[in-house]
Enzyme design. Structure first.
Site, short mmCIF file in Angstrom:
data_model
loop_
_atom_site.label_atom_id
_atom_site.label_comp_id
_atom_site.label_asym_id
_atom_site.label_seq_id
_atom_site.Cartn_x
_atom_site.Cartn_y
_atom_site.Cartn_z
N GLU A 218 -6.34 7.30 -1.38
CA GLU A 218 -5.91 6.27 -0.40
C GLU A 218 -6.53 4.73 -1.48
O GLU A 218 -6.13 3.41 -1.44
CB GLU A 218 -6.70 5.96 1.02
CG GLU A 218 -6.12 6.95 1.86
CD GLU A 218 -4.77 6.85 2.80
OE1 GLU A 218 -4.32 5.76 1.55
OE2 GLU A 218 -3.73 7.10 3.07
N HIS B 165 1.53 4.26 -3.12
CA HIS B 165 1.36 5.75 -3.49
C HIS B 165 2.69 6.52 -3.80
O HIS B 165 2.41 7.31 -4.28
CB HIS B 165 1.48 6.42 -1.14
CG HIS B 165 0.04 6.24 -0.35
ND1 HIS B 165 -0.71 7.30 -1.44
CD2 HIS B 165 -0.40 5.83 0.60
CE1 HIS B 165 -1.87 6.65 -0.47
NE2 HIS B 165 -1.53 5.99 1.07
N HIS C 61 0.86 -1.24 0.19
CA HIS C 61 -0.03 -0.35 -0.05
C HIS C 61 0.75 0.96 -0.32
O HIS C 61 0.68 2.78 -0.84
CB HIS C 61 -1.28 -0.12 1.59
CG HIS C 61 -1.67 1.13 1.84
ND1 HIS C 61 -2.96 2.00 0.85
CD2 HIS C 61 -1.34 2.09 2.06
CE1 HIS C 61 -3.27 3.10 1.02
NE2 HIS C 61 -2.07 3.09 1.79
N GLU C 62 1.87 1.21 0.48
CA GLU C 62 2.41 2.70 0.59
C GLU C 62 3.17 2.53 -0.46
O GLU C 62 3.58 3.30 -0.69
CB GLU C 62 3.91 2.19 2.21
CG GLU C 62 3.42 2.60 3.64
CD GLU C 62 2.23 3.87 3.30
OE1 GLU C 62 2.87 4.72 2.90
OE2 GLU C 62 0.84 3.44 4.04
#
Length: 264
Positions: free
Chosen positions: A191, A136, A132-133
């Site tokens: 997100e 970004h 997930h990070e």
């Protein structure tokens, strides 16, 4: 167009102060501040990269980075084995021996995981958070957030330099920048984009994307007193939206026929 806006802004300042002689000194300050903001707005990619590199270096020097022979680092190295880049961005991983529940990825591909998060997560869940990070980073959310922080009022004087070399920043400015990296908050749209991009990244690296769903579920289950100061505040902004994200990622995993790992 940008030059036209600048000329209009400067002209408006001149007109507004023409009726007040004592305002001349403030006018000079205002025009000077506008010039700094314009110069900052033209920050090059090379300068941005330099500021990111220096900020990550400062952060690593001012946080307890666990050594290569530490069990936490060994575990992280094993989990991320073979994951060296993301869409051409070189990745590097380190563990901070910090009690807060957190993880983040920087625009240069530096991924930092806190020991407390590793204590909370099993291997699949931890990879879900990392994916997930990195999402970004791939969607340039972290780069844009860093740029916004860099161009904030607190740092304008530090970056309004001449020439191609980035201006030196103070310890206080580095502290502000790195806090922005660690605690960056993103919109619901960002997100969701990071969820999907992180899912694709995990799949491309041969990892089970169910880990992302499981990580979300675990973070959501934290006690309220933990959630207030933890990673959940950064990743989630509302309970209904969190449920929707979990549902969406679950449906993707099921559609792609991935088997959910057993909970540990």
């Amino acid at each position: 167009m940008k030059h036209a806006i600048i000329r209009f802004f400067t002209l408006a300042l001149l007109i507004s102060t023409a009726f007040s002689a004592p305002a001349q000194f403030n006018l000079r300050k205002a025009v000077g501040g506008a010039a700094k903001a314009v110069k900052a707005a033209t920050l090059t990619d090379a300068q941005m990269a330099e500021y990111v590199r220096e900020s990550v270096d400062w952060m690593d020097k001012n946080n307890p980075v666990l050594p290569e022979d530490d069990p936490y680092t060994i575990r992280l190295r094993k989990l991320t084995e073979g994951i060296t880049e993301a869409d051409g961005i070189p990745l590097n991983f380190k563990v901070y021996n910090v009690v807060d529940i957190n993880a983040f990825a920087c625009p240069d591909g530096s991924v930092r995981v806190f020991a407390a998060l590793m204590d909370l997560m099993n291997d699949d869940e931890l990879m879900g958070v990392i994916g997930h990070e990195i999402g970004h980073v791939l969607k340039h959310h972290s780069k844009n957030a860093f740029r916004t922080q860099l161009l904030s009022d607190a740092l304008k004087d530090g970056i309004a330099s001449t020439g191609s070399k980035a201006a030196a920043l103070t310890e206080s400015q580095f502290s502000t920048l790195t806090q922005g990296l660690i605690n960056a908050k993103y919109s619901q749209k960002q997100e969701n984009e990071a969820d999907n991009c992180g899912y694709d990244f995990l799949v491309s690296k041969g990892r089970n994307p169910w880990g992302m769903v499981m990580a979300f579920e675990k973070l959501q289950s934290l006690e309220p007193n933990q959630a207030k100061s933890s990673y959940i505040q950064k990743m989630f902004s509302s309970h209904p939206e969190t449920q929707a994200r979990i549902k969406k990622m679950t449906e993707r995993c099921e559609k792609d026929n991935y088997t959910r790992p057993a909970a540990e």
